[in-house]
Design an enzyme around this catalytic site. Structure first.
Site, PDB file in Angstrom:
ATOM      1  N   GLU A 189      29.355  34.131  48.083  1.00 31.58           N
ATOM      2  CA  GLU A 189      29.105  34.913  49.291  1.00 31.58           C
ATOM      3  C   GLU A 189      27.631  34.943  49.682  1.00 31.58           C
ATOM      4  O   GLU A 189      27.287  34.762  50.842  1.00 31.58           O
ATOM      5  CB  GLU A 189      29.646  36.336  49.132  1.00 31.58           C
ATOM      6  CG  GLU A 189      31.171  36.423  49.161  1.00 31.58           C
ATOM      7  CD  GLU A 189      31.848  36.053  47.848  1.00 31.58           C
ATOM      8  OE1 GLU A 189      31.139  35.743  46.867  1.00 31.58           O
ATOM      9  OE2 GLU A 189      33.081  36.073  47.794  1.00 31.58           O
ATOM     10  N   ASP A 240      34.101  44.351  51.041  1.00 30.80           N
ATOM     11  CA  ASP A 240      33.513  44.451  49.692  1.00 30.80           C
ATOM     12  C   ASP A 240      32.746  43.177  49.335  1.00 30.80           C
ATOM     13  O   ASP A 240      31.768  43.216  48.593  1.00 30.80           O
ATOM     14  CB  ASP A 240      34.607  44.631  48.639  1.00 30.80           C
ATOM     15  CG  ASP A 240      35.524  45.793  48.965  1.00 30.80           C
ATOM     16  OD1 ASP A 240      35.416  46.829  48.311  1.00 30.80           O
ATOM     17  OD2 ASP A 240      36.340  45.663  49.901  1.00 30.80           O
ATOM     18  N   HIS A 297      38.160  47.030  46.394  1.00 32.24           N
ATOM     19  CA  HIS A 297      38.771  46.208  47.436  1.00 32.24           C
ATOM     20  C   HIS A 297      39.119  46.996  48.701  1.00 32.24           C
ATOM     21  O   HIS A 297      39.969  46.582  49.473  1.00 32.24           O
ATOM     22  CB  HIS A 297      40.046  45.534  46.909  1.00 32.24           C
ATOM     23  CG  HIS A 297      39.795  44.234  46.204  1.00 32.24           C
ATOM     24  ND1 HIS A 297      38.982  44.116  45.113  1.00 32.24           N
ATOM     25  CD2 HIS A 297      40.248  42.976  46.446  1.00 32.24           C
ATOM     26  CE1 HIS A 297      38.956  42.863  44.701  1.00 32.24           C
ATOM     27  NE2 HIS A 297      39.715  42.144  45.493  1.00 32.24           N
TER      28      HIS A 297
HETATM   29  C1  LIG Z   1      33.327  38.070  45.107  1.00 30.14           C
HETATM   30  C2  LIG Z   1      34.750  37.917  45.427  1.00 30.14           C
HETATM   31  N1  LIG Z   1      35.115  37.046  46.378  1.00 30.14           N
HETATM   32  C3  LIG Z   1      36.415  36.880  46.680  1.00 30.14           C
HETATM   33  C4  LIG Z   1      37.377  37.589  46.008  1.00 30.14           C
HETATM   34  C5  LIG Z   1      38.858  37.430  46.363  1.00 30.14           C
HETATM   35  N2  LIG Z   1      39.560  36.813  45.226  1.00 30.14           N
HETATM   36  C6  LIG Z   1      40.221  37.549  44.322  1.00 30.14           C
HETATM   37  S1  LIG Z   1      40.835  36.636  43.086  1.00 30.14           S
HETATM   38  C7  LIG Z   1      40.276  35.211  43.778  1.00 30.14           C
HETATM   39  C8  LIG Z   1      40.536  33.902  43.128  1.00 30.14           C
HETATM   40  C9  LIG Z   1      39.643  33.666  42.025  1.00 30.14           C
HETATM   41  O1  LIG Z   1      39.897  32.441  41.440  1.00 30.14           O
HETATM   42  P1  LIG Z   1      39.469  32.181  39.955  1.00 30.14           P
HETATM   43  O2  LIG Z   1      38.147  32.785  39.701  1.00 30.14           O
HETATM   44  O3  LIG Z   1      39.617  30.749  39.696  1.00 30.14           O
HETATM   45  O4  LIG Z   1      40.521  33.027  39.103  1.00 30.14           O
HETATM   46  P2  LIG Z   1      42.097  32.853  39.023  1.00 30.14           P
HETATM   47  O5  LIG Z   1      42.671  33.770  40.046  1.00 30.14           O
HETATM   48  O6  LIG Z   1      42.429  31.453  39.276  1.00 30.14           O
HETATM   49  O7  LIG Z   1      42.435  33.295  37.654  1.00 30.14           O
HETATM   50  C10 LIG Z   1      39.596  35.474  44.955  1.00 30.14           C
HETATM   51  C11 LIG Z   1      38.977  34.476  45.817  1.00 30.14           C
HETATM   52  C12 LIG Z   1      36.944  38.505  45.033  1.00 30.14           C
HETATM   53  N3  LIG Z   1      37.806  39.275  44.356  1.00 30.14           N
HETATM   54  N4  LIG Z   1      35.646  38.640  44.748  1.00 30.14           N
END
Ligand SMILES: Cc1ncc(C[n+]2csc(CCOP(=O)(O)OP(=O)(O)O)c2C)c(N)n1
Ligand SMILES: [Mg+2]
Lengths: 345, 354
Positions: free
Chosen positions: A81, A106, A150
C-alpha cells in the site's frame, strides 16, 4: 448469498430518490460507469488496486474495465500500500491520472506517509510546478466480525490534511458525479465509501457530469432540528427523520457530500433556520468530522444556536468483532431519533 | 498447470524423530482438518458471525511450524489463524467460542477468527492486516534479547504479505541485531484471487530474497510435515544459538476459497488441475501412508484418533454455541490498560519526589 451481501441488502433502503424520474442504477454500477466514461475520455486515466481484475472486482466497481481498456490501463497490484501510493504519486506528477482502489480504508493507513506527507504536499512544496491528480477509493467495512482492523472509518484523520480532498458521497448520482469530479481534479482526492451503500439504487444520468466538491445539498427540509453529515449515516438519518415526522418533529437533513472542502455556508444556513444542530458521522465522534462541523457552528453562527450542538458517531472505542457488541457499538435509527428528541425537549 | 505440486512426497523422507513425535504430528494435523471441516459444515447456519480463513490442505505447514516450538516460544499469526493456533496448543473451546462471538472466546468476542490468542501456550496473537504481525514478532524477539530470555519468536504470513515493505524492514532489523526470529512464510501462490505471477517477478524466489537480506533461508515442502518440522527445529536451534533470524518458505496450496466455507474454484481464477494435483499429496493421507509403511501407525490407530477428535469437536462446539453472549459492560473495557507501571512517590505536600 455471501454474508456481506445479505447484510447489505437487508440494510438497503429501497428507493432513494424514487420520486425523481430517470434511469435507475445501483451505487456500484454508477461508480463503474464513471470509471468507464473517464477512461474513454482520457487515455491518461488508469485504474489499479488489489483485485481490480479479479472475480470480485472491488465489489463490482471495476467490473469489466480490464476487458474494455486492457491490462496496461487496468491492473492488479502487489500488497504494497505505501509503495503503490508513492508510485501513483509519481505517476500523477509524471502526467497520468491514476485511480487506485483499496478494499477498506484500514489499508490506506499503511500509506499515510506517501498520502499525507508526499502527495498532499507536492503542489505546495513545488510552488505549483507539479500537481498530483490521483484518486484513492476505499469502502468502509462493517459487520460480520470486520472488527477493529477491518472497519475503520478514517475520514476524521484526513479531514485536517492540507492539500488533500476527501469526499463521501451518499447516493448513486453523487457517487458517479463525484468520481468523475475527482478524476478531473488536479489534486489528490480520497473517496471514502461505505459498504452498506453499495446496493443502494437511484437515478443516475447517462454521460459525463460532475458534482462539485464543497457544495452540500438538502436531502430533506425541516424546521426543528438540522442533521448534518455524509454517506451511509444519512440513510439512517433520513429514516429517523421520516419516523420523527410522524411524531410531529420536523427534521432537516443536510448532505455535505465532501468533508474537505467543507460547505460552511450550508451549515450556517441550516443552523440559522433551525437553531439546532446534530452532526452525524460513520467515524469516531472524537476529533473528527463531527468535531469539525460542530466547530463551524460554534464559530460562525453561535448566536443562532438554540441548543448545544450534538453528535452521533462511534464511541471512543475500537470496533468489536462480535455481533452482539457490534449492535451496541454502531449508532442506528433509534440512536439518531433519541439524539434529536433530546434536542427538541 | 502453473502451480502444481513440485515436491517429492515422502519418497526420500528419512527422519530421526521417534514414533511418539511422529504420531503426534499426525494427530495434530488430523485434528486441525476435522475441526475445520466441522466449522465449515456449520458455517452456512450463520451462527458463527465471523470471517473464516481455512487451512485445509495446509495442515502440514502449520503443524510442522509449531510442533518443534516449546510453550515459551512465541507465535504471532496472520489472518489465517486457525491452524497455527491449534497446532501451537491453543484451547479449542476458547477458539470456537470466539467464532461464535461469545464472552468466553479467546478474545472475549472482540477479535473474531482473525485475532486468536492463547498466551498460556505461546500463541501470542494475530493480525488481520497483511504483514502487520511481522515487525511485531521482531519486537518480541528484541524484548526477549534485552531481558535475556531464551526463546524463539515466529511469525506466520503469506506470499501476499511478503509484498509489504514492512516485512523487509523487519527482516533487515532482525538480521542486523541477530535476533531469534523465524519468519515462516506460507507460499500458497495466491492472495485472495490473485496468483503470484501477477504480483511478483517470476524469477525471484521469496526465500532467496530473504537470504539476500541476511536471514538464513530455506524452502520446504509444506505438504510434508517431517520436512517442515526438521527445518523449523534446525532454525530454532540456530536462532537460539545466535545465528540471527531464519526465513522458511513453506510451499503449500489452499484447498478452499480464500475466506468462508467451500471451494471457490468455480470462479475461474485458478486452474482446477492444480487443486487435484495437490490433493494427490494430501498432507495427512500421504503422511499416514508413510507412517503405515514404516509400521508406525495402523488403520486401527487412525480410527481411534478419528473417534477422539470427533468427540472432542462435538463437545467443544456445543460448549461454544451455548456460551454466554457479551453484554454492554464488555463494550468499552480494555481500550486502555489500567495498570500503572511506576508508583509515584509524593511528599507531604503532594509533590512528586522523583
Ligand atoms: C495490508 C493489507 N492489505 C490487504 C489486505 C486484504 N487481504 C486480506 S487477506 C489477503 C490475502 C493475503 O494473501 P497471503 O498473504 O498470501 O495469505 P493467504 O491468504 O494466502 O494465506 C488480503 C489481500 C489486508 N488484510 N491487509
Ligand atoms: Mg497466499
Amino acid at each position: 448469498m455471501p454474508w456481506a451481501e445479505a447484510l447489505i441488502r437487508a440494510q438497503t433502503r429501497e428507493s432513494v430518490l424514487s420520486s425523481e424520474q430517470g434511469r435507475v442504477l445501483s451505487y456500484v454500477d454508477a461508480l463503474n460507469e464513471a470509471l468507464s466514461i473517464a477512461m474513454e475520455m482520457d487515455k491518461k486515466v488508469i485504474v489499479l488496486g488489489q483485485g481490480v481484475d479479479d472475480p470480485a472486482a472491488s465489489f463490482g466497481v471495476t467490473k469489466g474495465l480490464q476487458e474494455k481498456f486492457g491490462g496496461e490501463r487496468v491492473f492488479d497490484v502487489p500488497l504494497s500500500e505505501e509503495g503503490m501510493t508513492g508510485i501513483i504519486t509519481g505517476a500523477a506528477v509524471g502526467g497520468i491520472r491514476p485511480v487506485m482502489t483499496h478494499n477498506r480504508p484500514d489499508f490506506i493507513l499503511l500509506s499515510m506517509n506517501q498520502l499525507v506527507t508526499h502527495a498532499s504536499k507536492i503542489c505546495y512544496l513545488d510552488e505549483g510546478k507539479n500537481n498530483v491528480p490521483f484518486v484513492i477509493w476505499a469502502a468502509i467495512g462493517r459487520g460480520w466480525g470486520s472488527g477493529a482492523q477491518h472497519s475503520q472509518a478514517i475520514q476524521g484523520m484526513l479531514v485536517g490534511v492540507p492539500g488533500l480532498k476527501v469526499i463521501m458521497p451518499s447516493t448513486p448520482f453523487d457517487a458517479k458525479g463525484m468520481m468523475l469530479g475527482a478524476i478531473a481534479d488536479n489534486n489528490p482526492v480520497v473517496i471514502i465509501e461505505h459498504r452498506w451503500l453499495t446496493r443502494t439504487k437511484g437515478v443516475v444520468p447517462e454521460g459525463f457530469y460532475t458534482v462539485p466538491f464543497g457544495k452540500g445539498v438538502y436531502r430533506r427540509r425541516g424546521t426543528d432540528v438540522s442533521i448534518v453529515g455524509t454517506s451511509h449515516i444519512l440513510d439512517l438519518s433520513i429514516r429517523a427523520a421520516e419516523e420523527l415526522e410522524e411524531e410531529g418533529i420536523s427534521v432537516e437533513v443536510v448532505d455535505l457530500r465532501s468533508i474537505k472542502p467543507l460547505d460552511e455556508a450550508i451549515i450556517m444556513e441550516t443552523v440559522q433556520k433551525t437553531g439546532k444542530l446534530l452532526v452525524v458521522d460513520t467515524g469516531w465522534e472524537r476529533g473528527g468530522v463531527c468535531a469539525e462541523v460542530g466547530f463551524v457552528a460554534a464559530e460562525k453562527c453561535f448566536s443562532a444556536l438554540k441548543a448545544p450542538v450534538a453528535r452521533v458517531g462511534l464511541p471512543d472505542v475500537p470496533t468489536p468483532a462480535g455481533y452482539k457488541l457490534e449492535q451496541l457499538y454502531y449508532p442506528n435509527v433509534e440512536t439518531i431519533k433519541k439524539a434529536v428528541k433530546k434536542m427538541v425537549n | 498447470m502453473k502451480y502444481g505440486y513440485k515436491g517429492k512426497g515422502f519418497a526420500d523422507t528419512k527422519t530421526t524423530l521417534g514414533k511418539e513425535k511422529l504420531t503426534e504430528l499426525y494427530y495434530s494435523m488430523l485434528r486441525i482438518r476435522r475441526i475445520e471441516e466441522g466449522v465449515e459444515a456449520h458455517y452456512h447456519e450463520d451462527e458463527m458471525k465471523t470471517p473464516i480463513h481455512l487451512v485445509i490442505g495446509q495442515e502440514a505447514s502449520c503443524v510442522g511450524a509449531c510442533a518443534p516450538l516449546t510453550k515459551e516460544d512465541l507465535v504471532y499469526a496472520s489472518h489465517r489463524t486457525h491452524g497455527v493456533y491449534l497446532a501451537k496448543g491453543g484451547d479449542l473451546k476458547a477458539m470456537l467460542s470466539e467464532f461464535f462471538c461469545r464472552k468466553n472466546g479467546c478474545a472475549g468476542s472482540r477479535g473474531g477468527s482473525m485475532h486468536l490468542i492463547d498466551q498460556s501456550v505461546g500463541m501470542a496473537g494475530s493480525s488481520a492486516i497483511c504483514g502487520g504481525n511481522v515487525p511485531i514478532v521482531v519486537g518480541l524477539a528484541l524484548a526477549a534479547h534485552v531481558q535475556g530470555v531464551k526463546r524463539v519468536n515466529m511469525c506466520t504470513f503469506g506470499d501476499g504479505a511478503a509484498e509489504e515493505g514492512v516485512v523487509w524492514e523487519a527482516i533487515n532489523f532482525a538480521a542486523l541485531k541477530k535476533l531469534p526470529v523465524i519468519f515462516f512464510c506460507e507460499n500458497n501462490f495466491f492472495s485472495v484471487f490473485t496468483p503470484l505471477y501477477k504480483r511478483q517477478p517470476e524469477n525471484v524466489e521469496l526465500w532467496k530474497k530473504a537470504e539476500a537480506f541476511g536471514a538464513k533461508s530455506v524452502v520446504v515442502d509444506g505438504s510434508n510435515v517431517v520436512d517442515v518440522y526438521e527445518a523449523v527445529a534446525k532454525a530454532r536451534e540456530g536462532a537460539l544459538n545466535g545465528d540471527g533470524p531464519y526465513f522458511i518458505e513453506s510451499r503449500v496450496y489452499r484447498w478452499r476459497g480464500h475466506g468462508g466455507a467451500g471451494d471457490d474454484n468455480s470462479k475461474g481464477y485458478r486452474d482446477p488441475a492444480e487443486l487435484s494435483d495437490w490433493k494427490k499429496v494430501c498432507p495427512i493421507e500421504s503422511y499416514f501412508e508413510f507412517l503405515k509403511t514404516n509400521q508406525l501407525l495402523s488403520d486401527a490407530d487412525k480410527e481411534a484418533m478419528e473417534k477422539d477428535i470427533k468427540a472432542e469437536f462435538e463437545e467443544a462446539y456445543e460448549f461454544a454455541r451455548n456460551s454466554p453472549e457479551p453484554d454492554e459492560s464488555d463494550l468499552a473495557t480494555h481500550v486502555y490498560s489500567e495498570r500503572i507501571q511506576y508508583e509515584v512517590k509524593k511528599d507531604a505536600l503532594g509533590r512528586s519526589t522523583h
